[in-house]
Enzyme design. Sequence first.
Site, PDB file in Angstrom:
ATOM      1  N   ASP A 228       0.853  -1.195   0.000  1.00 49.02           N
ATOM      2  CA  ASP A 228       0.000   0.000   0.000  1.00 49.02           C
ATOM      3  C   ASP A 228       0.885   1.240   0.000  1.00 49.02           C
ATOM      4  O   ASP A 228       1.810   1.347   0.815  1.00 49.02           O
ATOM      5  CB  ASP A 228      -0.895   0.036   1.251  1.00 49.02           C
ATOM      6  CG  ASP A 228      -1.917  -1.091   1.269  1.00 49.02           C
ATOM      7  OD1 ASP A 228      -2.105  -1.728   0.220  1.00 49.02           O
ATOM      8  OD2 ASP A 228      -2.517  -1.333   2.333  1.00 49.02           O
TER       9      ASP A 228
ATOM     10  N   CYS B  82     -23.524   6.359  27.340  1.00 46.33           N
ATOM     11  CA  CYS B  82     -23.182   7.673  26.787  1.00 46.33           C
ATOM     12  C   CYS B  82     -24.419   8.354  26.199  1.00 46.33           C
ATOM     13  O   CYS B  82     -25.276   8.815  26.930  1.00 46.33           O
ATOM     14  CB  CYS B  82     -22.050   7.538  25.772  1.00 46.33           C
ATOM     15  SG  CYS B  82     -21.264   9.118  25.361  1.00 46.33           S
TER      16      CYS B  82
ATOM     17  N   HIS C  65     -18.298   4.777  29.067  1.00 45.55           N
ATOM     18  CA  HIS C  65     -18.307   3.583  28.209  1.00 45.55           C
ATOM     19  C   HIS C  65     -17.708   2.393  28.977  1.00 45.55           C
ATOM     20  O   HIS C  65     -16.505   2.128  28.892  1.00 45.55           O
ATOM     21  CB  HIS C  65     -17.487   3.832  26.942  1.00 45.55           C
ATOM     22  CG  HIS C  65     -18.115   4.788  25.988  1.00 45.55           C
ATOM     23  ND1 HIS C  65     -18.876   4.380  24.908  1.00 45.55           N
ATOM     24  CD2 HIS C  65     -18.108   6.144  25.945  1.00 45.55           C
ATOM     25  CE1 HIS C  65     -19.303   5.442  24.247  1.00 45.55           C
ATOM     26  NE2 HIS C  65     -18.859   6.524  24.858  1.00 45.55           N
TER      27      HIS C  65
ATOM     28  N   GLU D 263     -17.807  -0.623  28.359  1.00 41.19           N
ATOM     29  CA  GLU D 263     -17.342  -1.696  27.459  1.00 41.19           C
ATOM     30  C   GLU D 263     -15.840  -1.657  27.228  1.00 41.19           C
ATOM     31  O   GLU D 263     -15.236  -2.698  26.897  1.00 41.19           O
ATOM     32  CB  GLU D 263     -18.089  -1.630  26.114  1.00 41.19           C
ATOM     33  CG  GLU D 263     -17.784  -0.435  25.225  1.00 41.19           C
ATOM     34  CD  GLU D 263     -18.688   0.761  25.440  1.00 41.19           C
ATOM     35  OE1 GLU D 263     -18.840   1.575  24.509  1.00 41.19           O
ATOM     36  OE2 GLU D 263     -19.228   0.892  26.565  1.00 41.19           O
TER      37      GLU D 263
END
Length: 531
Positions: A148, A382, A508, A510
Amino acid sequence: MKTKYIFVTGGVVSGLGKGITAASLGRLLKNRGYKIVNQKFDPYINVDPGTMSPYEHGEVFVTDDGAETDLDLGHYERFTDESLSKNSSITMGKIYQEVLDRERRGDYLGKTVQVIPHITNAIKEKIYAFEEKNVDIVISELGGTVGDIEGLSLIEAIRQVGIENAPEDVLYIHVTLLPYIHGSNELKSKPTQHSVKELQSFGIKPDILVCRSETEIPENLREKMALFCNVRKENIIANRTASCLYEVPLMLEKEGLALQVCKHLNLERKEAKNQEWEKMIAKINQVTQKEVTIAIVGKYVRLEDSYLSVAESLKHAGFENGVKVKIAYIDSEQITKENVQEKLKGIDGIIVPGGFGNRGIQGKIETIRYARENKVPFLGICLGMQMAVVEFAKNVLQLEDVNSEEFDPECKNPVIHIMKDQKVITKKGGTMRLGSYPCEIRKGTLAEKIYQTTKIEERHRHRFEYNNTYREQMEQAGMIISGTSPDGTLVEMVELKNHPFFIAGQFHPEFKSRPDRPAPLFVAFVNASKK
C-alpha cells in the site's frame, strides 16, 4: 533484558486477523512472564480515527489517557489485560503532524525535510519509546497490506529497526491468506508467495508466516511454502477460524507460534503457563444452550464493528452468567412509536449505545420508552444515558420542547447541554472529554449493588452532559442520580426507582471489559435479561 521488537505485517487482503494474531501472541508471551506492550501503526493521514464515521473505520476505542484509537487496541487490551496508552496508537497523520511542527520550530536546522530520514526517524521514535518503560517485548502491528503506497514509510522504518538491532532482538511476522478453492478441493499458496516476494522487495525477510486458512495445512504445502518463501517449515503457522475468538491464543500455542518466537528472540522462559486461559475457555465451552437475546438499538448497525466492544462485553457477561448471548442489531432509524412493540418483540434486554448526530434519535427515545414502560432490562451508554434523560423528561415529567442541545440548541428544556469547558472549543479532533475519570456512587443504589463499591473509574468520550437545572424535578419523579463526579457537579449515572433493571452511564464501560474479568454493568444487565 534488552527490549525485543516484533513486527506484524499483512498481505493479500485486509481483515485476515493481524490484530488478533498480535493480541494472541501478546497473551502467550505474557503467560511466559514477560512484560509486553502492543502497538498499532495505521497508514492513513487522519491524526486519529476520532472524527471518522463508524461506517468508515468501525468503533473508536478510548484508552485511559484519552487517546481515540483503532479498534484493534480493544483486542489488545481484552487479550493481554494491559491498559494501553497514546503511544500504542500511531497514525501517519500523527507522524506527519509532529514532523511538520518540528520543521516550523526550526528543529531541523535548515535541512530539507524528507521521508527518509525524518519521517522514518519519527516512526522509530514511537517504536523505541517503550524502552524507557521497562518493557521486555514490543509487538507492533502495521495496518493495511504490504505494498500500500501510504504504508511504505512504515515498512522502511521497521526495516531500519532490523538493521539497528541484533538479529535475535527483532522478529518479523507476516500474516497472509491461503485461499481454499472448492472446485479443485485444495489450498493455494501462490497469493502468499507473491505477498512474501513483495515484502522481500522492501528489504524485509519474514521470519514467521501466519497463514489464515479454512482447513489444515498439508505437510507438502508447508514444505512448498518453506522453499518458495525462504521460511523454515516449523515457522509456517496455521491460523484457522475459531468457534470462539478467545480460543485463538491456545490454537496458536498448539501450532508452536510462541515457541518459535522465543527461539528466534533467544528468550529463556519458553514454558507456557496458560492454565488460567485454558480454564476460561473450558468455562466458555460449558455454557448451556440457554440463550438470551439482547437488542443493540443504534445508528450504525450496518457495520457490526461499530459496536465491537459492546458486543464483546455482552459475550463476556454471557460467559459469567452461563448463557449464550444472541445480539440483535436494530437500526434506531427504523423504530417508530407505531412499530416499536413489533420491532422489539422477543427481546430479553435492550442496550442503547453511544453515537453522534440527530439521525435515529427519535427511534432511540421510543426504544427507551418501551423498555421503561414494559419493564424490559435496559442499559444506556453515553448517548444512551442522555436519551434516557430526554425520554423521562418528555413522557414522565411531561415537559414541552425537550431535547439535547446537541440536536436542538434553541429548545425550551435542554435537559442535556454542552459541558461548560466545551463551550469555547471549535476544533473537533481530540477535544471531547476523553479518557478515564473517577465516579462516586451513591449508597443504596442499584449502581452500588452492581459495582460493590462507591468509587469507580470509567472511560469517557462526550461533549454534552446532564443539565443540573433539572436534577430535583427528575429525582422527585423517580429518576435517581446514582453516580456523579467526585465534586458532585457532573452526573455520571442514572437509574429508575420502580423498574427491575434500568440503568445508564455517561461513560463507556465496554472499554474495560475482559473475557476473564467482565464489566460489572454488563454482567448485571445480562443477569437481569436472563431472568
